[in-house]
Design a protein around this motif. Structure first.
Motif, PDB file in Angstrom:
ATOM      1  N   THR A  33       0.378  -0.121  26.986  1.00 50.24           N
ATOM      2  CA  THR A  33       0.121  -0.962  27.438  1.00 50.24           C
ATOM      3  C   THR A  33       0.062  -2.763  27.131  1.00 50.24           C
ATOM      4  O   THR A  33       0.262  -4.096  27.478  1.00 50.24           O
ATOM      5  CB  THR A  33      -0.793  -1.380  29.186  1.00 50.24           C
ATOM      6  N   HIS A  34      -0.208  -3.002  25.811  1.00 49.21           N
ATOM      7  CA  HIS A  34      -0.153  -3.915  25.015  1.00 49.21           C
ATOM      8  C   HIS A  34       1.319  -4.081  24.735  1.00 49.21           C
ATOM      9  O   HIS A  34       1.368  -5.613  24.048  1.00 49.21           O
ATOM     10  CB  HIS A  34      -1.574  -3.876  23.949  1.00 49.21           C
ATOM     11  N   ILE A  35       1.761  -3.762  24.407  1.00 52.75           N
ATOM     12  CA  ILE A  35       3.283  -3.539  23.844  1.00 52.75           C
ATOM     13  C   ILE A  35       4.682  -3.755  24.798  1.00 52.75           C
ATOM     14  O   ILE A  35       4.792  -2.370  25.886  1.00 52.75           O
ATOM     15  CB  ILE A  35       3.428  -2.592  22.827  1.00 52.75           C
ATOM     16  N   ALA A  36       5.084  -4.858  24.502  1.00 47.81           N
ATOM     17  CA  ALA A  36       6.110  -5.050  25.952  1.00 47.81           C
ATOM     18  C   ALA A  36       7.676  -5.100  24.616  1.00 47.81           C
ATOM     19  O   ALA A  36       8.384  -4.920  25.734  1.00 47.81           O
ATOM     20  CB  ALA A  36       5.846  -6.850  25.744  1.00 47.81           C
ATOM     21  N   THR A  53       2.275  -8.107  25.638  1.00 45.25           N
ATOM     22  CA  THR A  53       2.764  -8.170  27.030  1.00 45.25           C
ATOM     23  C   THR A  53       2.973  -9.819  27.048  1.00 45.25           C
ATOM     24  O   THR A  53       3.555 -10.033  27.804  1.00 45.25           O
ATOM     25  CB  THR A  53       1.786  -7.447  27.815  1.00 45.25           C
ATOM     26  N   ASP A  54       1.675 -10.803  26.375  1.00 47.84           N
ATOM     27  CA  ASP A  54       1.950 -12.375  26.504  1.00 47.84           C
ATOM     28  C   ASP A  54       3.393 -12.559  25.240  1.00 47.84           C
ATOM     29  O   ASP A  54       4.269 -13.881  25.705  1.00 47.84           O
ATOM     30  CB  ASP A  54       0.834 -12.887  26.627  1.00 47.84           C
ATOM     31  N   ASN A  55       4.408 -11.772  25.276  1.00 47.79           N
ATOM     32  CA  ASN A  55       5.451 -12.582  24.255  1.00 47.79           C
ATOM     33  C   ASN A  55       5.375 -12.784  22.589  1.00 47.79           C
ATOM     34  O   ASN A  55       5.998 -13.200  22.496  1.00 47.79           O
ATOM     35  CB  ASN A  55       6.389 -12.873  25.466  1.00 47.79           C
ATOM     36  N   LYS A  56       3.857 -12.118  23.049  1.00 51.74           N
ATOM     37  CA  LYS A  56       3.546 -13.031  21.490  1.00 51.74           C
ATOM     38  C   LYS A  56       3.542 -12.360  20.643  1.00 51.74           C
ATOM     39  O   LYS A  56       3.176 -10.804  20.785  1.00 51.74           O
ATOM     40  CB  LYS A  56       2.124 -14.095  21.511  1.00 51.74           C
TER      41      LYS A  56
END
Length: 155
Positions: A87-90, A118-121
């Motif tokens: 869930t940390h990888i977008a 997930t924050d697109n960083k």
């Protein structure tokens, strides 16, 4: 005699240049196909769609850092299912740096990659080398090796 040599040399050079032009044209087409496929890869990964595995050949091998080889479509499905569950990888992003000819059946792609949180960083970066196989349905990923710029630590 000198004219025959001149014409023979000129004809040989023209054939050589024509051969390079065709190869260059094939490489240009390969670059375009790779760019389109990589774009599709990003979209499928973002949607967590296992159709992503269809971008690989049936006998493809994924060679990830710090892990065993992932061989064949069934193993790829398992590997991507695990990646999609994180869930940390977008998403992921590839930047092609070079495309090389690899003989009649293959093209090589060299580039850099980023994993987005997930924050697109950007949470990880690295380099990759993909071997694309020319198939009846177009270019497919045959071998996919990548490494991380983050230094490995056993701690």
């Amino acid at each position: 005699m000198k004219m025959k040599f001149f014409y023979a040399t000129a004809a040989g050079l023209m054939l050589l240049l024509a051969g390079h032009s065709v190869n260059g044209q094939d490489l240009t087409t390969a670059r375009k196909t790779i760019a389109e496929t990589n774009k599709r890869y990003f979209e499928l990964f973002k949607k967590k769609d296992l159709a992503l595995v269809d971008l690989y050949t049936a006998d493809a091998t994924l060679l990830p850092p710090n892990g065993p080889a992932v061989n064949g479509k069934a193993a790829l499905v398992k590997d991507f299912t695990t990646a999609f569950a994180d869930t940390h990888i977008a998403g992921v992003k590839f930047t092609t740096r070079n495309v090389y000819e690899g003989g009649k059946s293959f093209v090589m792609e060299q580039g850099t990659w980023e994993v987005l949180g997930t924050d697109n960083k950007v949470v990880d970066t690295g380099n990759y080398l993909k071997m694309w196989q020319k198939t009846k349905t177009g270019l497919k990923i045959f071998r996919d090796i990548f490494n991380s710029d983050v230094k490995y630590s056993s701690k």
